[in-house]
Write a protein that holds these residues in place. Structure first.
Motif, PDB file in Angstrom:
ATOM      1  N   THR A 143       0.846  -1.196   0.000  1.00 42.38           N
ATOM      2  CA  THR A 143       0.000   0.000   0.000  1.00 42.38           C
ATOM      3  C   THR A 143       0.878   1.241   0.000  1.00 42.38           C
ATOM      4  O   THR A 143       2.109   1.163  -0.046  1.00 42.38           O
ATOM      5  N   ASP A 144       0.227   2.386   0.033  1.00 45.72           N
ATOM      6  CA  ASP A 144       0.964   3.650   0.082  1.00 45.72           C
ATOM      7  C   ASP A 144       1.828   3.729   1.337  1.00 45.72           C
ATOM      8  O   ASP A 144       1.516   3.115   2.373  1.00 45.72           O
ATOM      9  N   GLN A 145       2.922   4.487   1.246  1.00 51.13           N
ATOM     10  CA  GLN A 145       3.869   4.722   2.336  1.00 51.13           C
ATOM     11  C   GLN A 145       4.607   3.446   2.747  1.00 51.13           C
ATOM     12  O   GLN A 145       5.160   3.365   3.847  1.00 51.13           O
TER      13      GLN A 145
ATOM     14  N   SER B 151      -0.259  -4.867  -5.386  1.00 46.72           N
ATOM     15  CA  SER B 151      -0.255  -3.527  -4.774  1.00 46.72           C
ATOM     16  C   SER B 151      -1.620  -2.878  -4.952  1.00 46.72           C
ATOM     17  O   SER B 151      -2.277  -3.049  -5.989  1.00 46.72           O
TER      18      SER B 151
ATOM     19  N   ARG C 282      -2.829   0.966  -4.518  1.00 47.34           N
ATOM     20  CA  ARG C 282      -2.336   2.326  -4.288  1.00 47.34           C
ATOM     21  C   ARG C 282      -3.474   3.344  -4.430  1.00 47.34           C
ATOM     22  O   ARG C 282      -4.539   3.053  -4.952  1.00 47.34           O
TER      23      ARG C 282
ATOM     24  N   TYR D 221      -3.706   3.494   3.895  1.00 53.36           N
ATOM     25  CA  TYR D 221      -3.453   2.121   4.343  1.00 53.36           C
ATOM     26  C   TYR D 221      -4.624   1.581   5.167  1.00 53.36           C
ATOM     27  O   TYR D 221      -5.043   0.431   5.005  1.00 53.36           O
TER      28      TYR D 221
END
Length: 383
Positions: free
Chosen positions: A67-69, A104, A106, A110
């Motif tokens: 996910t992001d970050q 993933s 995105r 999260y």
């Protein structure tokens, strides 16, 4: 002692003896207790807890979701594939990292992805997460084809999560995610609170990113104002037609029965008469009295050819003309000049006749909507 005997030289087992009544009752109670305990056991909650633990503890997880970050979520390919046909296709094409597949998700926080994957396991959600991430969950459920979650997100947004500050964002997402009911609710809210919504940050962002959507909303607002003005105009016209119809009824009432201080020549008005049911009756009495004594009125020899006089007299001429078109039996009618106007109508031009007939139809139609018309025969002719 073994419960058996010999039959034709063979040993055959006999059926067990019949239990006593007390024993039967005891077994029945034991059976009922077992069934009641099974009914009371909340299987769905227990199953949900097991699947929740399986997700939380990542027991034998074979999928890693990025996910992001840089946050990672561990899951199971079989569950993701059964819950979402879109994820099933992604998993088939995903690359392996050791024994685990890598995919993933995105573009969303999260926590929203975590709540989404957990829903695939348990079909449940936390109210706090829904209030915070309803819009993100709607996007995820639409993108990965999870109709149950999508329906829940739409319901939550429709039932209280949509407000003036976020309605513009929700409208854009609803249009992208094919949620027509939610789009309609957002559109109605914008129409109702247009001035307040145009002052929000969401509206300013939408103007820059989706100028065509702003144009469509403004056009629909203009159309709504046009329809509203049209409805008000029709209501005003219908009110006017109903007033004309009531004036016709009051005119017949005055010259047939008499009212207050005016009436037919062969009847004396009663001083203790009850209040008249026609609101326009008093105004008509004053108009009739003025018409009878006005010096500007056209002489009687030429009055039907070129009716004239003051403004009040012209109005009285028009009312008498309208009455004659509504009246069926002019020979028995007691309203003045009814037969004379009938003769004048026969000699009238077609253009003027069409104009009057159109007015009569509109009056009768307005009365049929509001109630049964008094001039029922005229209604059948002009319908």
């Amino acid at each position: 002692m073994e419960n058996c005997c010999k039959v034709s030289g063979e040993r055959t087992r006999l059926p067990p003896p019949v239990p006593s009544e007390a024993l039967r009752c005891g077994r029945r109670k034991e059976s009922l207790n077992k069934s009641n305990s099974l009914e009371r056991c909340d299987v769905s909650t227990a199953t949900r807890d097991v699947w929740g633990r399986m997700f939380d503890e990542a027991y034998r997880a074979d999928v890693v979701i990025s996910t992001d970050q840089g946050w990672l979520i561990y899951a199971h390919a079989s569950i993701l594939g059964m819950s979402s046909p879109a994820l099933r296709g992604i998993l088939k094409q995903s690359r392996r990292h050791g024994r685990k597949r890598m995919i993933s998700i995105r573009g969303v926080p999260y926590d929203a992805v975590h709540a989404f994957i957990r829903f695939l396991y348990t079909s449940c959600y936390e109210p706090e997460e829904m209030r915070e991430f309803a819009l993100h969950l709607l996007v995820l459920s639409h993108s990965y084809v999870v109709p149950q979650l999508k329906k829940l997100c739409e319901q939550q947004l429709e039932q209280g999560l949509t407000n003036v500050d976020n309605v513009t964002d929700i409208l854009q997402v609803a249009l992208l995610c094919d949620a027509p009911r939610l789009s309609l609710i957002c559109h109605r809210m914008i129409m109702k609170n247009f001035k307040a919504i145009t002052a929000t940050e969401g509206w300013r962002v939408m103007k820059m990113s989706h100028p065509m959507l702003e144009k469509q909303i403004l056009e629909s607002l203009i159309e709504e104002d046009t329809r509203k003005n049209g409805r008000l105009k029709k209501l005003g016209e219908r009110k006017m037609y109903l007033e004309l119809y009531e004036a016709m009824e009051a005119l017949v009432h005055i010259f047939n029965e008499g009212c207050r201080t005016i009436g037919p020549h062969d009847k004396v008005p009663k001083e203790d008469q009850s209040p008249c049911r026609y609101e326009s009756c008093k105004g008509l009495e004053m108009l009739v009295r003025h018409f009878a004594g006005c010096k500007q009125r056209t002489p009687s020899s030429n009055r039907l050819k070129t009716p004239g006089g003051c403004v009040h007299c012209k109005r009285m001429w028009q009312l008498l003309d309208l009455h004659s078109r509504l009246c069926i039996d002019s020979s028995a009618c007691r309203v003045p000049l009814c037969r004379n106007f009938k003769e004048r109508i026969r000699k009238q031009s077609k253009k003027e006749d069409r104009k009057w007939n159109s007015l009569v139809r509109k009056i009768l139609r307005a009365k049929r909507i509001g109630g049964s018309p008094y001039f029922s025969s005229a209604a059948s002719i002009y319908s």
